[in-house]
Motif scaffolding. Structure first.
Motif, PDB file in Angstrom:
ATOM      1  N   ALA A  42     108.503   3.763 116.449  1.00 35.49           N
ATOM      2  CA  ALA A  42     108.922   4.915 117.260  1.00 35.49           C
ATOM      3  C   ALA A  42     108.301   6.223 116.785  1.00 35.49           C
ATOM      4  N   LEU A  43     108.176   6.405 115.476  1.00 36.37           N
ATOM      5  CA  LEU A  43     107.714   7.693 114.948  1.00 36.37           C
ATOM      6  C   LEU A  43     106.210   7.794 114.741  1.00 36.37           C
ATOM      7  N   ILE A  44     105.536   6.657 114.543  1.00 36.42           N
ATOM      8  CA  ILE A  44     104.105   6.715 114.214  1.00 36.42           C
ATOM      9  C   ILE A  44     103.257   5.982 115.255  1.00 36.42           C
ATOM     10  N   VAL A  45     103.539   4.706 115.460  1.00 32.90           N
ATOM     11  CA  VAL A  45     102.639   3.870 116.260  1.00 32.90           C
ATOM     12  C   VAL A  45     102.627   4.284 117.728  1.00 32.90           C
ATOM     13  N   ARG A  46     103.796   4.451 118.338  1.00 37.01           N
ATOM     14  CA  ARG A  46     103.832   4.804 119.767  1.00 37.01           C
ATOM     15  C   ARG A  46     103.158   6.146 120.043  1.00 37.01           C
ATOM     16  N   PRO A  47     103.463   7.202 119.276  1.00 37.67           N
ATOM     17  CA  PRO A  47     102.764   8.473 119.543  1.00 37.67           C
ATOM     18  C   PRO A  47     101.244   8.368 119.378  1.00 37.67           C
ATOM     19  N   VAL A  48     100.797   7.597 118.394  1.00 30.83           N
ATOM     20  CA  VAL A  48      99.352   7.427 118.197  1.00 30.83           C
ATOM     21  C   VAL A  48      98.746   6.663 119.376  1.00 30.83           C
ATOM     22  N   MET A  49      99.428   5.645 119.865  1.00 32.64           N
ATOM     23  CA  MET A  49      98.893   4.886 120.996  1.00 32.64           C
ATOM     24  C   MET A  49      98.919   5.711 122.276  1.00 32.64           C
ATOM     25  N   ILE A  50      99.908   6.572 122.447  1.00 37.07           N
ATOM     26  CA  ILE A  50      99.917   7.469 123.606  1.00 37.07           C
ATOM     27  C   ILE A  50      98.744   8.441 123.514  1.00 37.07           C
ATOM     28  N   ALA A  51      98.516   8.984 122.311  1.00 34.56           N
ATOM     29  CA  ALA A  51      97.370   9.879 122.117  1.00 34.56           C
ATOM     30  C   ALA A  51      96.060   9.130 122.345  1.00 34.56           C
ATOM     31  N   THR A  52      95.995   7.882 121.909  1.00 37.48           N
ATOM     32  CA  THR A  52      94.798   7.071 122.130  1.00 37.48           C
ATOM     33  C   THR A  52      94.567   6.840 123.620  1.00 37.48           C
ATOM     34  N   THR A  53      95.640   6.653 124.384  1.00 38.46           N
ATOM     35  CA  THR A  53      95.526   6.496 125.826  1.00 38.46           C
ATOM     36  C   THR A  53      94.964   7.763 126.463  1.00 38.46           C
ATOM     37  N   VAL A  55      93.139  10.176 124.945  1.00 36.90           N
ATOM     38  CA  VAL A  55      91.743  10.332 124.520  1.00 36.90           C
ATOM     39  C   VAL A  55      90.864   9.311 125.237  1.00 36.90           C
ATOM     40  N   GLY A  56      91.352   8.079 125.382  1.00 37.20           N
ATOM     41  CA  GLY A  56      90.603   7.050 126.106  1.00 37.20           C
ATOM     42  C   GLY A  56      90.375   7.425 127.554  1.00 37.20           C
ATOM     43  N   SER A  57      91.368   8.073 128.167  1.00 38.11           N
ATOM     44  CA  SER A  57      91.211   8.535 129.547  1.00 38.11           C
ATOM     45  C   SER A  57      90.104   9.578 129.653  1.00 38.11           C
ATOM     46  N   SER A  63      82.435   8.948 130.557  1.00 43.12           N
ATOM     47  CA  SER A  63      81.486   7.832 130.651  1.00 43.12           C
ATOM     48  C   SER A  63      81.480   7.153 132.016  1.00 43.12           C
ATOM     49  N   ALA A  64      82.334   7.583 132.935  1.00 41.69           N
ATOM     50  CA  ALA A  64      82.449   6.931 134.240  1.00 41.69           C
ATOM     51  C   ALA A  64      81.126   6.851 135.008  1.00 41.69           C
ATOM     52  N   PRO A  65      80.331   7.910 135.067  1.00 42.31           N
ATOM     53  CA  PRO A  65      79.065   7.780 135.806  1.00 42.31           C
ATOM     54  C   PRO A  65      78.157   6.683 135.230  1.00 42.31           C
ATOM     55  N   PHE A  66      78.133   6.568 133.914  1.00 41.26           N
ATOM     56  CA  PHE A  66      77.279   5.560 133.275  1.00 41.26           C
ATOM     57  C   PHE A  66      77.867   4.163 133.462  1.00 41.26           C
ATOM     58  N   LEU A  80      89.569   1.325 127.421  1.00 39.73           N
ATOM     59  CA  LEU A  80      89.874   2.685 126.971  1.00 39.73           C
ATOM     60  C   LEU A  80      91.236   3.199 127.423  1.00 39.73           C
ATOM     61  N   ILE A  81      91.774   2.691 128.521  1.00 43.59           N
ATOM     62  CA  ILE A  81      93.019   3.241 129.061  1.00 43.59           C
ATOM     63  C   ILE A  81      94.140   2.206 129.098  1.00 43.59           C
ATOM     64  N   VAL A  82      93.902   1.091 129.767  1.00 43.25           N
ATOM     65  CA  VAL A  82      94.967   0.123 130.007  1.00 43.25           C
ATOM     66  C   VAL A  82      95.453  -0.527 128.714  1.00 43.25           C
ATOM     67  N   GLY A  83      94.539  -0.924 127.854  1.00 40.87           N
ATOM     68  CA  GLY A  83      94.929  -1.568 126.595  1.00 40.87           C
ATOM     69  C   GLY A  83      95.836  -0.707 125.729  1.00 40.87           C
ATOM     70  N   PRO A  84      95.421   0.520 125.409  1.00 39.90           N
ATOM     71  CA  PRO A  84      96.308   1.375 124.610  1.00 39.90           C
ATOM     72  C   PRO A  84      97.621   1.703 125.322  1.00 39.90           C
ATOM     73  N   ALA A  85      97.579   1.860 126.643  1.00 40.49           N
ATOM     74  CA  ALA A  85      98.818   2.158 127.377  1.00 40.49           C
ATOM     75  C   ALA A  85      99.780   0.983 127.316  1.00 40.49           C
ATOM     76  N   GLU A  86      99.267  -0.234 127.448  1.00 45.07           N
ATOM     77  CA  GLU A  86     100.132  -1.405 127.333  1.00 45.07           C
ATOM     78  C   GLU A  86     100.714  -1.523 125.928  1.00 45.07           C
ATOM     79  N   SER A  87      99.913  -1.218 124.924  1.00 44.58           N
ATOM     80  CA  SER A  87     100.416  -1.260 123.555  1.00 44.58           C
ATOM     81  C   SER A  87     101.500  -0.219 123.320  1.00 44.58           C
ATOM     82  N   ALA A  88     101.391   0.913 124.000  1.00 46.61           N
ATOM     83  CA  ALA A  88     102.386   1.974 123.825  1.00 46.61           C
ATOM     84  C   ALA A  88     103.651   1.723 124.632  1.00 46.61           C
TER      85      ALA A  88
END
Length: 107
Positions: A42-53, A55-57, A63-66, A80-88
């Motif tokens: 609750a205090l470390i992993v979820r906030p980091v995964m939300i931040a990763t989501t 940043v991934g977005s 990188s979308a055009p490429f 970059l988006i779905v994986g971290p969001a599911e983990s969070a």
């Protein structure tokens, strides 16, 4: 060690752990996490995964055009988006694998 270096190392470690979690699949979870696991989640992993989501977005948007030219925009979005969001958001508090407890699953 500077703070930015520490954040980068922790993020890398969590992403590596998350990649192994994604390979387990989504479904019913038969885990009984401890209070320490739930607190850490609750205090470390979820906030980091939300931040990763977030940043991934941003990275996906840049990188979308490429990715579109290369034909792998869906794969980039999943990574970059779905994986971290599911983990969070798609696992019980303190659990390692994705999914929900038996009593919390909806049919």
């Amino acid at each position: 060690m500077n703070a930015l270096g520490m954040i980068a190392k922790v993020t890398t470690l969590l992403l590596c752990l998350s990649v192994s979690q994604w390979s387990w699949g989504v479904g019913e979870v038969e885990e009984n996490p401890s209070a320490l696991a739930m607190t850490t989640d609750a205090l470390i992993v979820r906030p980091v995964m939300i931040a990763t989501t977030i940043v991934g977005s941003a990275l996906w948007l840049v990188s979308a055009p490429f990715s579109l030219m290369g034909g792998n925009a869906d794969q980039a979005a999943d990574t970059l988006i779905v994986g971290p969001a599911e983990s969070a958001f798609k696992r019980c508090l303190g659990c390692i694998g994705d999914g929900y407890k038996r009593g919390n699953m909806t049919e």
